[in-house]
Write a protein that holds these residues in place. Structure first.
Motif, PDB file in Angstrom:
ATOM      1  N   PHE A 187      -6.402 -80.193  29.140  1.00 51.13           N
ATOM      2  CA  PHE A 187      -7.165 -79.197  29.859  1.00 51.13           C
ATOM      3  C   PHE A 187      -6.263 -78.725  30.879  1.00 51.13           C
ATOM      4  O   PHE A 187      -5.828 -79.815  31.706  1.00 51.13           O
ATOM      5  CB  PHE A 187      -8.508 -79.625  30.304  1.00 51.13           C
ATOM      6  N   LEU A 188      -6.147 -77.768  31.352  1.00 50.33           N
ATOM      7  CA  LEU A 188      -5.495 -77.195  32.508  1.00 50.33           C
ATOM      8  C   LEU A 188      -6.365 -76.302  33.460  1.00 50.33           C
ATOM      9  O   LEU A 188      -6.646 -75.133  32.993  1.00 50.33           O
ATOM     10  CB  LEU A 188      -3.972 -76.431  32.131  1.00 50.33           C
ATOM     11  N   SER A 189      -6.421 -76.762  34.748  1.00 50.30           N
ATOM     12  CA  SER A 189      -7.135 -75.816  35.655  1.00 50.30           C
ATOM     13  C   SER A 189      -6.003 -75.310  36.522  1.00 50.30           C
ATOM     14  O   SER A 189      -5.204 -76.083  37.043  1.00 50.30           O
ATOM     15  CB  SER A 189      -8.411 -76.501  36.099  1.00 50.30           C
ATOM     16  N   ILE A 190      -6.245 -74.437  37.471  1.00 49.55           N
ATOM     17  CA  ILE A 190      -5.471 -73.914  38.422  1.00 49.55           C
ATOM     18  C   ILE A 190      -6.341 -73.753  39.639  1.00 49.55           C
ATOM     19  O   ILE A 190      -7.290 -73.040  39.680  1.00 49.55           O
ATOM     20  CB  ILE A 190      -4.861 -72.640  38.215  1.00 49.55           C
ATOM     21  N   VAL A 191      -6.013 -74.297  40.755  1.00 48.05           N
ATOM     22  CA  VAL A 191      -7.075 -74.326  42.178  1.00 48.05           C
ATOM     23  C   VAL A 191      -6.792 -72.563  42.531  1.00 48.05           C
ATOM     24  O   VAL A 191      -7.665 -71.847  42.682  1.00 48.05           O
ATOM     25  CB  VAL A 191      -6.604 -74.874  43.281  1.00 48.05           C
ATOM     26  N   GLY A 192      -5.478 -72.025  42.508  1.00 52.89           N
ATOM     27  CA  GLY A 192      -5.433 -70.727  43.004  1.00 52.89           C
ATOM     28  C   GLY A 192      -4.587 -70.544  44.179  1.00 52.89           C
ATOM     29  O   GLY A 192      -4.622 -71.469  45.059  1.00 52.89           O
ATOM     30  N   SER A 193      -4.421 -69.395  44.532  1.00 54.85           N
ATOM     31  CA  SER A 193      -3.750 -68.918  45.824  1.00 54.85           C
ATOM     32  C   SER A 193      -4.814 -68.401  46.685  1.00 54.85           C
ATOM     33  O   SER A 193      -5.970 -68.348  46.627  1.00 54.85           O
ATOM     34  CB  SER A 193      -2.641 -68.006  45.563  1.00 54.85           C
ATOM     35  N   TYR A 194      -4.390 -67.921  47.726  1.00 53.08           N
ATOM     36  CA  TYR A 194      -5.112 -67.216  48.591  1.00 53.08           C
ATOM     37  C   TYR A 194      -5.813 -65.883  48.464  1.00 53.08           C
ATOM     38  O   TYR A 194      -5.445 -65.202  47.458  1.00 53.08           O
ATOM     39  CB  TYR A 194      -4.305 -66.628  50.066  1.00 53.08           C
TER      40      TYR A 194
ATOM     41  N   LYS B 276      -9.571 -68.400  35.007  1.00 56.73           N
ATOM     42  CA  LYS B 276     -10.294 -68.369  36.448  1.00 56.73           C
ATOM     43  C   LYS B 276      -9.603 -69.451  37.332  1.00 56.73           C
ATOM     44  O   LYS B 276      -9.947 -70.524  36.839  1.00 56.73           O
ATOM     45  CB  LYS B 276     -11.755 -68.273  36.260  1.00 56.73           C
ATOM     46  N   HIS B 277      -9.134 -69.201  38.439  1.00 54.07           N
ATOM     47  CA  HIS B 277      -8.984 -70.003  39.429  1.00 54.07           C
ATOM     48  C   HIS B 277     -10.282 -70.638  39.980  1.00 54.07           C
ATOM     49  O   HIS B 277     -11.076 -69.853  40.546  1.00 54.07           O
ATOM     50  CB  HIS B 277      -8.192 -69.309  40.627  1.00 54.07           C
ATOM     51  N   ILE B 278     -10.185 -72.024  40.177  1.00 55.78           N
ATOM     52  CA  ILE B 278     -11.265 -72.560  40.627  1.00 55.78           C
ATOM     53  C   ILE B 278     -11.624 -72.518  42.285  1.00 55.78           C
ATOM     54  O   ILE B 278     -12.855 -72.616  42.675  1.00 55.78           O
ATOM     55  CB  ILE B 278     -11.245 -74.141  40.415  1.00 55.78           C
ATOM     56  N   SER B 279     -10.602 -71.892  43.030  1.00 57.61           N
ATOM     57  CA  SER B 279     -10.901 -71.617  44.414  1.00 57.61           C
ATOM     58  C   SER B 279     -11.441 -70.201  44.553  1.00 57.61           C
ATOM     59  O   SER B 279     -11.824 -69.641  45.715  1.00 57.61           O
ATOM     60  CB  SER B 279      -9.821 -71.928  45.173  1.00 57.61           C
ATOM     61  N   ASP B 280     -11.538 -69.448  43.583  1.00 57.61           N
ATOM     62  CA  ASP B 280     -11.928 -68.056  43.654  1.00 57.61           C
ATOM     63  C   ASP B 280     -13.603 -68.121  44.156  1.00 57.61           C
ATOM     64  O   ASP B 280     -14.058 -69.060  43.540  1.00 57.61           O
ATOM     65  CB  ASP B 280     -11.767 -67.512  42.227  1.00 57.61           C
ATOM     66  N   PRO B 281     -14.022 -67.309  45.041  1.00 59.21           N
ATOM     67  CA  PRO B 281     -15.227 -67.572  45.670  1.00 59.21           C
ATOM     68  C   PRO B 281     -16.264 -67.596  44.600  1.00 59.21           C
ATOM     69  O   PRO B 281     -17.205 -68.277  44.769  1.00 59.21           O
ATOM     70  CB  PRO B 281     -15.445 -66.419  46.591  1.00 59.21           C
ATOM     71  N   ALA B 282     -16.152 -66.751  43.554  1.00 59.65           N
ATOM     72  CA  ALA B 282     -17.300 -66.807  42.564  1.00 59.65           C
ATOM     73  C   ALA B 282     -17.295 -67.902  41.641  1.00 59.65           C
ATOM     74  O   ALA B 282     -18.412 -68.713  41.310  1.00 59.65           O
ATOM     75  CB  ALA B 282     -17.338 -65.460  41.781  1.00 59.65           C
TER      76      ALA B 282
ATOM     77  N   LEU C 112     -14.953 -77.811  32.226  1.00 60.71           N
ATOM     78  CA  LEU C 112     -13.648 -77.546  31.518  1.00 60.71           C
ATOM     79  C   LEU C 112     -13.701 -76.297  30.643  1.00 60.71           C
ATOM     80  O   LEU C 112     -12.527 -75.760  30.290  1.00 60.71           O
ATOM     81  CB  LEU C 112     -13.602 -79.136  30.706  1.00 60.71           C
ATOM     82  N   ARG C 113     -14.750 -76.130  29.914  1.00 62.13           N
ATOM     83  CA  ARG C 113     -14.716 -75.077  29.083  1.00 62.13           C
ATOM     84  C   ARG C 113     -14.613 -73.741  29.909  1.00 62.13           C
ATOM     85  O   ARG C 113     -14.059 -72.731  29.288  1.00 62.13           O
ATOM     86  CB  ARG C 113     -16.293 -75.118  28.280  1.00 62.13           C
ATOM     87  N   ASN C 114     -15.175 -73.717  30.899  1.00 60.38           N
ATOM     88  CA  ASN C 114     -15.234 -72.214  31.698  1.00 60.38           C
ATOM     89  C   ASN C 114     -13.943 -72.208  32.803  1.00 60.38           C
ATOM     90  O   ASN C 114     -13.759 -70.965  32.931  1.00 60.38           O
ATOM     91  CB  ASN C 114     -16.440 -72.033  32.414  1.00 60.38           C
TER      92      ASN C 114
END
Length: 192
Positions: free
Chosen positions: A117-124, A55-61, A106-108
């Motif tokens: 741990f790798l997180s992705i902000v995300g795109s438009y 899940k991208h962290i910038s996704d609205p949900a 981090l878990r989610n």
């Protein structure tokens, strides 16, 4: 310690961030939280991490869920809509504790491999193409970093190309900024 790699597109930010992440993983103890905050998301591939379904962290949900966790029981934030990117933590706030492998965020919202741990902000968001700025995607990262406890761990951010990290207050959440340049004038201009 929080370290961000910034510079012109194509200058090697992602490569440097990935190599540095591997270096820290090999030479230091503790967890490493790598964040791909570039519009062109390649850090997972460079690190050999499968980010399929992440899940991208910038996704609205995702952003709503993350902010609700960070807000926690902080009574000074009356409603979630009052939680802005510059909202500081307070009594009752939730935190991202990087050394805690079972941390909710981090878990989610991270792909986990050993102590990486790798997180992705995300795109438009498709509705935002041509109607919004990528800075909006970075706002949740700023909130997350202001609520991060990195003692005994490292946070490494592969930033978006250009000077967007300095367009607001995101850079204030970083301990060390590494400017990646290449010889052409355009790259040196971004550095300047």
């Amino acid at each position: 310690m929080r370290i961000a790699f910034v510079g012109k597109g194509g200058s090697g930010k992602t490569t440097c961030a990935a190599l540095f992440t591997q270096h820290v993983l090999n030479d230091a103890s503790g967890n490493v939280w790598a964040v791909d905050a570039d519009l062109n998301m390649h850090l997972a591939e460079q690190l050999g991490v499968d980010a399929t379904g992440l899940k991208h962290i910038s996704d609205p949900a995702s952003e709503k869920d993350i902010k609700a966790y960070l807000r926690g029981g902080n009574g000074r934030i009356k409603e979630l809509s009052h939680f802005k990117k510059t909202t500081p933590p307070g009594e009752g706030s939730g935190f991202i504790v990087v050394r805690d492998s079972d941390n909710y965020v981090l878990r989610n919202y991270a792909s986990i491999r050993n102590n990486l741990f790798l997180s992705i902000v995300g795109s438009y968001d498709p509705d935002g193409i041509g109607a919004s700025c990528y800075h909006n995607n970075l706002a949740v990262l700023e909130s997350m970093l202001s609520h991060t406890i990195d003692e005994g761990a490292h946070v490494i951010v592969d930033m978006v190309a250009g000077v967007d990290a300095f367009a607001g207050t995101l850079h204030a959440q970083i301990d060390l900024v590494i400017l990646v340049t290449e010889p052409p004038k355009k790259s040196v201009d971004v550095y300047k």
